[in-house]
Design a protein around this motif. Structure first.
Motif, mmCIF file in Angstrom:
data_model
loop_
_atom_site.group_PDB
_atom_site.id
_atom_site.type_symbol
_atom_site.label_atom_id
_atom_site.label_comp_id
_atom_site.label_asym_id
_atom_site.label_seq_id
_atom_site.Cartn_x
_atom_site.Cartn_y
_atom_site.Cartn_z
ATOM 1 N N HIS A 152 0.861 -1.190 0.000
ATOM 2 C CA HIS A 152 0.000 0.000 0.000
ATOM 3 C C HIS A 152 0.896 1.239 0.000
ATOM 4 O O HIS A 152 1.534 1.559 1.011
ATOM 5 C CB HIS A 152 -0.896 -0.008 1.241
ATOM 6 N N ASN A 153 0.966 1.933 -1.134
ATOM 7 C CA ASN A 153 1.847 3.088 -1.277
ATOM 8 C C ASN A 153 1.041 4.341 -1.601
ATOM 9 O O ASN A 153 0.457 4.454 -2.678
ATOM 10 C CB ASN A 153 2.871 2.836 -2.390
ATOM 11 N N ARG A 154 1.023 5.277 -0.643
ATOM 12 C CA ARG A 154 0.318 6.543 -0.825
ATOM 13 C C ARG A 154 1.310 7.631 -1.223
ATOM 14 O O ARG A 154 2.296 7.876 -0.524
ATOM 15 C CB ARG A 154 -0.392 6.936 0.474
ATOM 16 N N GLU A 155 1.053 8.292 -2.337
ATOM 17 C CA GLU A 155 1.919 9.383 -2.780
ATOM 18 C C GLU A 155 1.812 10.593 -1.864
ATOM 19 O O GLU A 155 2.746 11.397 -1.773
ATOM 20 C CB GLU A 155 1.558 9.777 -4.214
ATOM 21 N N ASP A 156 0.671 10.727 -1.170
ATOM 22 C CA ASP A 156 0.478 11.869 -0.276
ATOM 23 C C ASP A 156 0.827 11.543 1.175
ATOM 24 O O ASP A 156 0.852 12.435 2.021
ATOM 25 C CB ASP A 156 -0.961 12.383 -0.370
ATOM 26 N N PHE A 157 1.103 10.272 1.478
ATOM 27 C CA PHE A 157 1.560 9.863 2.808
ATOM 28 C C PHE A 157 2.645 8.809 2.606
ATOM 29 O O PHE A 157 2.379 7.609 2.677
ATOM 30 C CB PHE A 157 0.406 9.296 3.644
ATOM 31 N N THR A 158 3.863 9.253 2.357
ATOM 32 C CA THR A 158 4.926 8.346 1.929
ATOM 33 C C THR A 158 5.604 7.601 3.080
ATOM 34 O O THR A 158 6.284 6.603 2.850
ATOM 35 C CB THR A 158 5.999 9.119 1.141
ATOM 36 N N ASP A 159 5.430 8.075 4.318
ATOM 37 C CA ASP A 159 6.099 7.443 5.457
ATOM 38 C C ASP A 159 5.236 6.353 6.081
ATOM 39 O O ASP A 159 4.007 6.383 6.006
ATOM 40 C CB ASP A 159 6.432 8.486 6.526
ATOM 41 N N GLN A 160 5.900 5.407 6.729
ATOM 42 C CA GLN A 160 5.206 4.383 7.511
ATOM 43 C C GLN A 160 4.971 4.928 8.912
ATOM 44 O O GLN A 160 5.898 5.371 9.581
ATOM 45 C CB GLN A 160 6.049 3.109 7.565
ATOM 46 N N ASP A 161 3.727 4.905 9.373
ATOM 47 C CA ASP A 161 3.348 5.513 10.648
ATOM 48 C C ASP A 161 2.872 4.428 11.615
ATOM 49 O O ASP A 161 1.676 4.138 11.712
ATOM 50 C CB ASP A 161 2.242 6.548 10.400
ATOM 51 N N ASP A 162 3.816 3.823 12.339
ATOM 52 C CA ASP A 162 3.468 2.747 13.263
ATOM 53 C C ASP A 162 2.619 3.232 14.434
ATOM 54 O O ASP A 162 1.754 2.504 14.933
ATOM 55 C CB ASP A 162 4.734 2.088 13.810
ATOM 56 N N GLU A 163 2.853 4.448 14.870
ATOM 57 C CA GLU A 163 2.133 4.957 16.040
ATOM 58 C C GLU A 163 0.633 5.039 15.788
ATOM 59 O O GLU A 163 -0.177 4.759 16.675
ATOM 60 C CB GLU A 163 2.669 6.340 16.414
ATOM 61 N N THR A 164 0.256 5.389 14.546
ATOM 62 C CA THR A 164 -1.162 5.579 14.234
ATOM 63 C C THR A 164 -1.786 4.384 13.529
ATOM 64 O O THR A 164 -2.946 4.041 13.782
ATOM 65 C CB THR A 164 -1.351 6.823 13.337
ATOM 66 N N PHE A 165 -1.014 3.716 12.654
ATOM 67 C CA PHE A 165 -1.626 2.739 11.753
ATOM 68 C C PHE A 165 -1.074 1.321 11.866
ATOM 69 O O PHE A 165 -1.281 0.516 10.961
ATOM 70 C CB PHE A 165 -1.478 3.216 10.305
ATOM 71 N N LEU A 166 -0.416 0.998 12.968
ATOM 72 C CA LEU A 166 0.037 -0.381 13.148
ATOM 73 C C LEU A 166 -1.126 -1.209 13.691
ATOM 74 O O LEU A 166 -1.160 -1.632 14.852
ATOM 75 C CB LEU A 166 1.233 -0.444 14.096
ATOM 76 N N LYS A 167 -2.121 -1.420 12.824
ATOM 77 C CA LYS A 167 -3.329 -2.152 13.187
ATOM 78 C C LYS A 167 -4.063 -2.534 11.909
ATOM 79 O O LYS A 167 -3.711 -2.083 10.817
ATOM 80 C CB LYS A 167 -4.223 -1.309 14.092
ATOM 81 N N HIS A 168 -5.073 -3.369 12.050
ATOM 82 C CA HIS A 168 -5.833 -3.858 10.905
ATOM 83 C C HIS A 168 -6.974 -2.905 10.565
ATOM 84 O O HIS A 168 -7.677 -2.426 11.453
ATOM 85 C CB HIS A 168 -6.450 -5.227 11.206
ATOM 86 N N SER A 169 -7.196 -2.683 9.277
ATOM 87 C CA SER A 169 -8.388 -1.958 8.847
ATOM 88 C C SER A 169 -9.547 -2.943 8.729
ATOM 89 O O SER A 169 -9.357 -4.108 8.382
ATOM 90 C CB SER A 169 -8.147 -1.279 7.494
ATOM 91 N N MET A 170 -10.751 -2.472 9.025
ATOM 92 C CA MET A 170 -11.962 -3.283 8.917
ATOM 93 C C MET A 170 -13.014 -2.456 8.187
ATOM 94 O O MET A 170 -13.365 -1.359 8.628
ATOM 95 C CB MET A 170 -12.477 -3.675 10.307
ATOM 96 N N VAL A 171 -13.517 -2.970 7.059
ATOM 97 C CA VAL A 171 -14.503 -2.237 6.261
ATOM 98 C C VAL A 171 -15.650 -3.170 5.888
ATOM 99 O O VAL A 171 -15.420 -4.286 5.412
ATOM 100 C CB VAL A 171 -13.875 -1.651 4.978
#
Length: 339
Positions: free
Chosen positions: A295-314
């Motif tokens: 998953h590569n976002r051009e507008d969010f290029t860094d890996q953010d473990d503090e916020t997103f080290l978890k599973h998405s559920m949709v």
């Protein structure tokens, strides 16, 4: 559709060896047996990159990639007899005499139906399971791959997950009479209503066709949900998929004499499900405002473990949530922190 949110749908599995204008992807093992992958800039080094990394390099290198199978070692050629025959008979491409055109493409999602280590389908969090329902293989999201699958691991996941699910299901069936039938019966009633709608009206000149829907879906996901993503491209995908879902709902049957072995019916249902799944994947990609794995976002290029080290559920209705990571009973990560 039965109320179970899908997990980690933003992560995808890529193949660098898709044949253009077809649904065929060649085996990655060809690259270790002497096949040469080359593009506008020359031969691509395939020693260490993952399939997704190779696909990204190809996309960055432009169009015009080819795979030359004429250098495959004779001792390994017998393993790929079916591949040579398939490309010749089905696609009209002679791999014995000329390089084959190839392109990077998505071959599946790493996400899917959330399961625990025993293959039990989970509802919302780690503590609640859909009693009596199990999933494994391509349909399930076990967490084995993290945010990017290594070559060959999808088969390993299917074998290990299928074994675990089968073992637990047999024990459960022998000890319990409850199977979550109310949810299943509710879904059955909804599906019967869908079939009745398809059967009620025959296709006309202005009726959507499954092939047209599939082609549009492929274009949307390739252009807006590819190797590089942004909020703008994903929002555009949301709008186009919403319109496509409406068109897919209008699919009707050309052949209505019998529901037995009715491939027209199967294709329509498959297309409608694909559009629904694509919408959950795009929603998950919008939620994950970082870059991780495939998953590569051009507008969010860094890996953010503090916020997103978890599973998405949709869910199918677009409702979303996050599921915290946890370790299995054996101490291994369900989604590795360094994935």
């Amino acid at each position: 559709q039965s109320g179970i949110s899908l997990r980690d749908m933003e992560f995808q599995s890529w193949s660098p060896l898709g044949i253009p204008d077809s649904e065929v992807s060649l085996p990655l093992g060809l690259l270790t047996e002497g096949a040469i992958l080359a593009g506008p800039g020359g031969e691509l080094d395939v020693e260490s990159p993952s399939p997704s990394a190779m696909a990204a390099k190809m996309a960055a290198g432009g169009d015009g990639w080819s795979l030359d199978l004429r250098n495959i070692d004779s001792s390994a050629r017998s393993w790929y007899t079916a591949t040579f025959a398939h490309t010749d008979i089905r696609l009209g491409l002679d791999a014995e005499s000329e390089p084959l055109p190839v392109e990077p493409r998505v071959v599946g999602t790493l996400g899917g139906i959330p399961v625990d280590v025993d293959g039990r389908v989970m509802i919302g969090n780690w503590q609640i399971v859909f009693a009596g329902l199990y999933a494994a293989g391509e349909a399930a999201c076990s967490g084995l791959h993290g945010a990017g699958a290594a070559a060959g691991n999808r088969l390993l996941d299917a074998l290990a997950g299928g074994s675990a699910a089968g073992t637990h299901a047999s024990s459960y069936a022998g000890a319990s009479k409850f199977s979550g039938s109310e949810r299943l019966l509710s879904q059955l009633s909804e599906d019967e209503s869908t079939l009745t709608s398809m059967l009620s009206t025959t296709s006309g000149d202005d009726t959507p066709r499954a092939g047209e829907i599939r082609s549009s879906l492929n274009n949307i996901m390739t252009n807006h949900m590819g190797l590089k993503r942004s909020e703008a491209s994903l929002n555009e995908a949301v709008e186009k998929l919403s319109d496509l879902a409406g068109r897919a709902a209008g699919l009707r049957l050309d052949y209505r004499d019998s529901l037995l072995m009715n491939q027209n019916l199967v294709e329509n249902i498959r297309i409608q499900s694909m559009v629904s799944i694509a919408r959950t994947a795009v929603t998950a990609a919008l939620l994950r405002q970082e870059s991780r794995g495939t998953h590569n976002r051009e507008d969010f290029t860094d890996q953010d473990d503090e916020t997103f080290l978890k599973h998405s559920m949709v869910g199918a209705d677009g409702a979303s949530d996050w599921l915290p990571l946890r370790k299995s009973n054996h101490g291994s990560w369900i989604l590795a922190p360094d994935a």
